[in-house]
Write a protein that holds these residues in place. Structure first.
Motif, PDB file in Angstrom:
ATOM      1  N   ILE A 119       0.965  -1.301  -0.119  1.00 22.41           N
ATOM      2  CA  ILE A 119      -0.153  -0.007   0.074  1.00 22.41           C
ATOM      3  C   ILE A 119       0.886   1.075  -0.137  1.00 22.41           C
ATOM      4  CG2 ILE A 119      -1.466   1.532   1.315  1.00 22.41           C
ATOM      5  CD1 ILE A 119      -2.919  -1.044   0.386  1.00 22.41           C
ATOM      6  N   ALA A 152       0.427   5.221   0.244  1.00 21.04           N
ATOM      7  CA  ALA A 152      -0.418   6.441   0.809  1.00 21.04           C
ATOM      8  C   ALA A 152       0.531   7.298   1.634  1.00 21.04           C
ATOM      9  CB  ALA A 152      -1.598   5.803   1.604  1.00 21.04           C
ATOM     10  N   PRO A 153       0.191   8.460   1.209  1.00 22.71           N
ATOM     11  CA  PRO A 153      -0.630   8.987  -0.037  1.00 22.71           C
ATOM     12  C   PRO A 153       0.057   9.059  -1.153  1.00 22.71           C
ATOM     13  CG  PRO A 153       0.653  10.916   1.108  1.00 22.71           C
ATOM     14  CD  PRO A 153       0.996   9.538   1.882  1.00 22.71           C
ATOM     15  N   LEU A 154      -0.810   9.261  -2.239  1.00 18.17           N
ATOM     16  CA  LEU A 154      -0.181   8.999  -3.484  1.00 18.17           C
ATOM     17  C   LEU A 154       0.911   9.961  -3.726  1.00 18.17           C
ATOM     18  CD1 LEU A 154      -3.532   8.374  -5.568  1.00 18.17           C
ATOM     19  CD2 LEU A 154      -1.798   6.690  -5.006  1.00 18.17           C
ATOM     20  N   THR A 164      -9.274  10.955   0.299  1.00 21.00           N
ATOM     21  CA  THR A 164      -8.581   9.720   0.947  1.00 21.00           C
ATOM     22  C   THR A 164      -7.996   8.992  -0.449  1.00 21.00           C
ATOM     23  OG1 THR A 164     -10.124   9.315   2.740  1.00 21.00           O
ATOM     24  CG2 THR A 164      -9.260   7.514   1.839  1.00 21.00           C
ATOM     25  N   GLN A 165      -6.689   8.771  -0.487  1.00 22.24           N
ATOM     26  CA  GLN A 165      -6.011   8.465  -1.489  1.00 22.24           C
ATOM     27  C   GLN A 165      -5.037   7.177  -1.150  1.00 22.24           C
ATOM     28  OE1 GLN A 165      -2.738  11.214  -2.370  1.00 22.24           O
ATOM     29  NE2 GLN A 165      -3.973  12.605  -0.978  1.00 22.24           N
ATOM     30  N   ASP A 166      -4.759   6.180  -1.845  1.00 20.82           N
ATOM     31  CA  ASP A 166      -3.877   5.120  -1.864  1.00 20.82           C
ATOM     32  C   ASP A 166      -3.941   4.287  -3.266  1.00 20.82           C
ATOM     33  OD1 ASP A 166      -5.741   2.879  -1.561  1.00 20.82           O
ATOM     34  OD2 ASP A 166      -6.599   4.027   0.182  1.00 20.82           O
ATOM     35  N   CYS A 198      -2.965   0.316  -4.126  1.00 13.96           N
ATOM     36  CA  CYS A 198      -2.559  -1.162  -3.512  1.00 13.96           C
ATOM     37  C   CYS A 198      -1.866  -1.933  -4.730  1.00 13.96           C
ATOM     38  CB  CYS A 198      -3.635  -1.951  -3.214  1.00 13.96           C
ATOM     39  SG  CYS A 198      -3.285  -3.749  -2.777  1.00 13.96           S
ATOM     40  N   LYS A 216      -5.826   1.641  -7.687  1.00 11.98           N
ATOM     41  CA  LYS A 216      -5.750   3.071  -7.047  1.00 11.98           C
ATOM     42  C   LYS A 216      -6.966   3.562  -6.566  1.00 11.98           C
ATOM     43  CE  LYS A 216      -2.711   5.537  -9.104  1.00 11.98           C
ATOM     44  NZ  LYS A 216      -2.119   6.239 -10.324  1.00 11.98           N
ATOM     45  N   GLU A 251     -10.152   3.896   6.439  1.00 12.40           N
ATOM     46  CA  GLU A 251      -9.221   3.946   5.791  1.00 12.40           C
ATOM     47  C   GLU A 251      -8.240   2.638   5.759  1.00 12.40           C
ATOM     48  OE1 GLU A 251      -6.194   7.217   5.891  1.00 12.40           O
ATOM     49  OE2 GLU A 251      -7.807   8.632   5.787  1.00 12.40           O
ATOM     50  N   ARG A 271      -8.023  -0.325   2.780  1.00 11.74           N
ATOM     51  CA  ARG A 271      -7.111  -0.512   2.279  1.00 11.74           C
ATOM     52  C   ARG A 271      -6.768  -2.231   2.442  1.00 11.74           C
ATOM     53  NH1 ARG A 271      -4.170   4.739   4.562  1.00 11.74           N
ATOM     54  NH2 ARG A 271      -4.753   6.110   2.952  1.00 11.74           N
TER      55      ARG A 271
END
Length: 224
Positions: free
Chosen positions: A28, A30-32, A55-57, A59, A182, A204, A208
């Motif tokens: 993961i 996060a953040p991008l 909310t951003q990530d 995998c 994403k 969050e 994830r």
């Protein structure tokens, strides 16, 4: 130890081992990164019109190239499409799909994808809607971009909005395929003053882990 207790204990150990495997074989981020392509994409700029914090990530799961089904490497775009099919028809999405079907499937959503067979065979062209919760916005040979967060029947700004990017990219140097899911969630109906994304921290973390399960189950679809 009684049979019931032994069965429960075995189940717990099996689940823990599986989650350990999923955690060890996925990553993961996060953040991008600030230079991630999503920030300059039309889908994001037009969607998050108030520039609310998301909310951003992403995998990621790396798979050796020789483990990928060879027929998916013959034509550009086939691997990414099959991964997308694996996300939505895979085991990890079954519970959410069943919940959404029970709540929203009907005459008003008849044109959408609902069954495992439909989700498993669609070509996911732009405009495709599925389970009254996702809509394909764009598609390239390496990724599929979907709008999420609310019903695609609500085409305007939403209190819950966001993007999903499902991708499959070949890393020739490492002889691996990088599978990605994403996520970028935000509110689009009004300006939010809070500096945090729309999900609380505990949500969050759950999201994830769900992303890890989705990409792991989808990877089974593209490997031999």
């Amino acid at each position: 130890m009684g049979l019931f207790k032994k069965t429960c204990y075995t189940g717990i150990l099996t689940a823990a081992s599986f989650l350990g495997y999923v955690g060890a074989t996925t990553t993961i981020i996060a953040p991008l990164p600030k230079d991630d392509a999503i920030w300059s994409s039309r889908s994001y700029l037009q969607g998050n019109i108030h520039q609310n914090p998301p909310t951003q990530d992403v995998c990621l799961k790396r798979v050796p190239l020789d483990k990928i089904r060879p027929e998916l490497l013959r034509k550009e775009g086939d691997l990414a499409l099959e991964l997308c099919r694996g996300i939505w028809s895979g085991l990890a999405f079954r519970i959410q799909r069943a919940y959404l079907a029970r709540k929203y499937q009907g005459t008003a959503t008849a044109i959408q994808l609902w069954t495992v067979d439909q989700l498993s065979s669609s070509t996911y062209e732009p405009g495709t809607q599925l389970t009254d919760h996702f809509e394909v916005l764009d598609k390239t040979p390496t990724e599929t971009i979907l709008r999420a967060g609310d019903s695609p029947r609500n085409s305007g700004p939403r209190g819950s909005d966001g993007l999903l990017v499902i991708s499959a990219v070949i890393d020739q140097e490492r002889r691996e395929v990088v599978l990605g899911l994403k996520s970028c969630f935000f509110g689009s109906d009004r300006k939010v003053e809070d500096s945090q994304g729309p999900m609380p921290r505990w949500m969050e973390e759950m999201h994830r882990w769900y992303s890890r399960l989705l990409i792991t189950a989808a990877s089974w679809r593209v490997t031999r």
